[in-house]
Design a protein around this motif. Structure first.
Motif, PDB file in Angstrom:
ATOM      1  N   ARG A 103       3.779   5.257   5.838  1.00 41.70           N
ATOM      2  CA  ARG A 103       4.657   5.313   4.671  1.00 41.70           C
ATOM      3  C   ARG A 103       4.224   4.285   3.642  1.00 41.70           C
ATOM      4  NH1 ARG A 103       9.035   1.381   5.324  1.00 41.70           N
ATOM      5  NH2 ARG A 103       9.004   0.443   7.399  1.00 41.70           N
ATOM      6  N   ALA A 104       4.671   4.465   2.443  1.00 46.40           N
ATOM      7  CA  ALA A 104       4.490   3.450   1.416  1.00 46.40           C
ATOM      8  C   ALA A 104       5.378   2.262   1.768  1.00 46.40           C
ATOM      9  CB  ALA A 104       4.860   4.007   0.047  1.00 46.40           C
ATOM     10  N   ALA A 105       4.799   1.064   1.719  1.00 49.78           N
ATOM     11  CA  ALA A 105       5.570  -0.104   2.143  1.00 49.78           C
ATOM     12  C   ALA A 105       4.962  -1.371   1.572  1.00 49.78           C
ATOM     13  CB  ALA A 105       5.620  -0.191   3.670  1.00 49.78           C
ATOM     14  N   SER A 106       5.787  -2.402   1.596  1.00 47.91           N
ATOM     15  CA  SER A 106       5.331  -3.765   1.331  1.00 47.91           C
ATOM     16  C   SER A 106       5.551  -4.571   2.604  1.00 47.91           C
ATOM     17  CB  SER A 106       6.107  -4.386   0.170  1.00 47.91           C
ATOM     18  OG  SER A 106       5.804  -3.750  -1.047  1.00 47.91           O
ATOM     19  N   ASP A 126      -5.460   2.729  -0.567  1.00 44.08           N
ATOM     20  CA  ASP A 126      -6.166   2.408   0.669  1.00 44.08           C
ATOM     21  C   ASP A 126      -5.148   2.182   1.785  1.00 44.08           C
ATOM     22  OD1 ASP A 126      -8.610   2.588  -0.600  1.00 44.08           O
ATOM     23  OD2 ASP A 126      -8.795   0.431  -0.939  1.00 44.08           O
ATOM     24  N   VAL A 127      -5.552   2.487   3.010  1.00 46.69           N
ATOM     25  CA  VAL A 127      -4.624   2.439   4.146  1.00 46.69           C
ATOM     26  C   VAL A 127      -4.587   1.031   4.727  1.00 46.69           C
ATOM     27  CG1 VAL A 127      -4.100   3.376   6.426  1.00 46.69           C
ATOM     28  CG2 VAL A 127      -5.057   4.868   4.659  1.00 46.69           C
ATOM     29  N   LEU A 128      -3.387   0.522   4.913  1.00 41.02           N
ATOM     30  CA  LEU A 128      -3.186  -0.745   5.617  1.00 41.02           C
ATOM     31  C   LEU A 128      -2.832  -0.420   7.061  1.00 41.02           C
ATOM     32  CD1 LEU A 128      -3.004  -3.870   5.205  1.00 41.02           C
ATOM     33  CD2 LEU A 128      -0.528  -3.551   4.969  1.00 41.02           C
ATOM     34  N   SER A 174       0.847  -1.186   0.000  1.00 40.88           N
ATOM     35  CA  SER A 174       0.000   0.000   0.000  1.00 40.88           C
ATOM     36  C   SER A 174       0.879   1.232   0.000  1.00 40.88           C
ATOM     37  CB  SER A 174      -0.914   0.023   1.230  1.00 40.88           C
ATOM     38  OG  SER A 174      -1.528   1.284   1.397  1.00 40.88           O
ATOM     39  N   THR A 175       0.358   2.313  -0.559  1.00 45.87           N
ATOM     40  CA  THR A 175       1.076   3.588  -0.481  1.00 45.87           C
ATOM     41  C   THR A 175       0.961   4.210   0.899  1.00 45.87           C
ATOM     42  OG1 THR A 175      -0.854   4.839  -1.250  1.00 45.87           O
ATOM     43  CG2 THR A 175       0.692   4.039  -2.937  1.00 45.87           C
TER      44      THR A 175
END
Length: 438
Positions: free
Chosen positions: A13-16, A46-48, A3-4
């Motif tokens: 933050r953007a992350a995997s 969308d927010v994780l 997610s961004t």
């Protein structure tokens, strides 16, 4: 899981997020190379966020399953982004006041849990000897009332019985969670039958909370006990709580979505879906509760989901069942008000996930970081919806939020890396029964 906008303890933050064997294996840069054979879930903008932890839920199962049950309550939780809940010890038959009764609860819940479920024990006037065995059996702490609970099988503790229970619980490092309203103030308050909310509000005065909390803090200080104030509604008690915390008294505090998003001024007469104890108070009082969340005087937000059948929600506030159903709606309700007040989703995650997990000692829950359970909610924070009771998974679709337009649509919910709800539709139950680990 990409997610961004991923909410981690270090910020958004953007992350995997790499998941393996139900755990978070790594939090990687957004554009990190995907390992060979891994499945990618890309949530776009969308927010994780970490799955919510709700430590105050009345499931009522068994015994009052026409009010609620583990199947329906945990489906509602999953649809609302909650991945862990703790069941309160009363309103079920039997109450969770002995190890044998705990085993009955666990047997009923085991095959019905869509989310992870743990249990509080109950402290009654006559069960001090049961508290240590319940602690050893894995309950997360002990609930008591300082005024009548509303059900005869769960009587309140007077100050002497509270002291005896606190001394026992503090002896093994346990936690006492307390419904703090003073019975003497309640007995002296006017009770006027009928539909007027103002009359009901007058029957549950702030002084009842303030006095009970003051007495609880004094007992905790004297006995070196760890205590938690349930469902705080009176802002008048905040200076007392803040001073106790500064002094080092081991006291924590929760409030609930209904105290933080609904106000006495807007409750229609006869609308007992808004009735709860302690009551929803005035807007000025609510402002101070939000200030206390911001400065840490209030630690967390949990639902106090306390449903009943619709026939018990009569138009007479003096006799209607007191309890508000919000299990599925807590996240959007709080986010709607938080964003209006300039608070962030990081704040909401702290109040509704990290802090409740910490309260219960659930060190595998409450954050997106390596080693934690891979429990997530995926939220579209800018999207809105209007609450339709028919779309709720609670057994009885009565809610004070009916017709409200809220920000924050839960797109999906994940438990240990498995999707357990998709656009409000829960899957089959895969939740585990949890026991206290420390």
């Amino acid at each position: 899981m990409r997610s961004t906008r991923v909410i981690t303890p270090g910020g958004t933050r953007a992350a995997s997020v790499a998941v393996a064997a139900g755990k978070i294996a790594a939090v990687l840069p957004y554009d990190a190379e995907t390992p060979v054979g891994a499945r990618v879930e890309d949530f776009g903008d969308d927010v994780l966020l970490p799955g919510l932890v709700d430590t105050h839920v009345h499931v009522n199962d068994p015994g009052r399953t026409e009010w609620e049950g583990f199947w329906t309550a945990t489906r509602a939780a999953a649809a609302g982004g909650i991945t862990t809940l703790l069941d309160m010890p009363l309103n079920s038959l039997p109450p969770t006041t002995t190890v044998a009764n705990l085993r009955v609860k666990q047997d009923v819940a085991r095959a019905k849990a869509h989310v992870d479920v743990g249990f509080w024990g109950g402290a009654l006037p006559d069960n001090v000897e049961d508290l240590r065995p319940l602690h050893d059996a894995g309950v997360f702490g002990f609930k008591c009332f300082l005024s009548p609970s509303g059900v005869e099988e769960f009587p309140e503790l007077d100050q002497d019985r509270l002291a005896a229970s606190l001394a026992e619980v503090s002896g093994f490092g346990g936690l006492m969670i307390v419904h703090a309203e003073d019975p003497h103030h309640l007995d002296s308050a006017p009770v006027v039958p009928g539909p007027k909310y103002a009359d009901f509000l007058a029957s549950r005065p702030r002084d009842a909370e303030n006095t009970a909390i003051g007495n609880l803090i004094a007992q905790a200080r004297r006995l070196n006990a760890r205590v938690h104030v349930l469902h705080l509604s009176s802002s008048d008690a905040l200076p007392l709580i803040a001073a106790a915390k500064a002094e080092g008294v081991a006291v924590t505090v929760e409030s609930c979505p209904h105290y933080l998003t609904l106000t006495a001024e807007e409750v229609p007469d006869g609308a007992s879906e808004f009735k709860c104890c302690p009551p929803i108070r005035e807007a000025a009082n609510q402002d101070l509760l939000w200030d206390a969340l911001a400065d840490g005087t209030i630690d967390c937000i949990v639902s106090d989901h306390s449903p009943s059948t619709a026939d018990l929600k009569t138009a007479d506030f003096s006799t209607a069942w007191g309890g508000i159903s919000s299990l599925q709606l807590g996240l959007p309700a709080i986010w709607t008000e938080a964003r209006r007040r300039g608070r962030t989703l990081e704040d909401v995650v702290r109040w509704m996930s990290a802090a409740p997990a910490r309260l219960a000692g659930l060190d595998r829950k409450g954050a997106i970081e390596v080693g934690r359970d891979a429990d997530f909610a995926v939220l579209a924070p800018e999207e809105t919806f209007t609450v339709d009771p028919a779309e709720l998974h609670h057994r009885n679709q009565v809610t004070a939020y009916a017709g409200r337009t809220l920000h924050g649509v839960v797109k999906s919910t994940w438990l240990r890396g498995r999707k357990i709800a998709d656009h409000g539709t829960p899957s089959q139950p895969t939740g585990l029964l949890l026991e206290r680990q420390n």
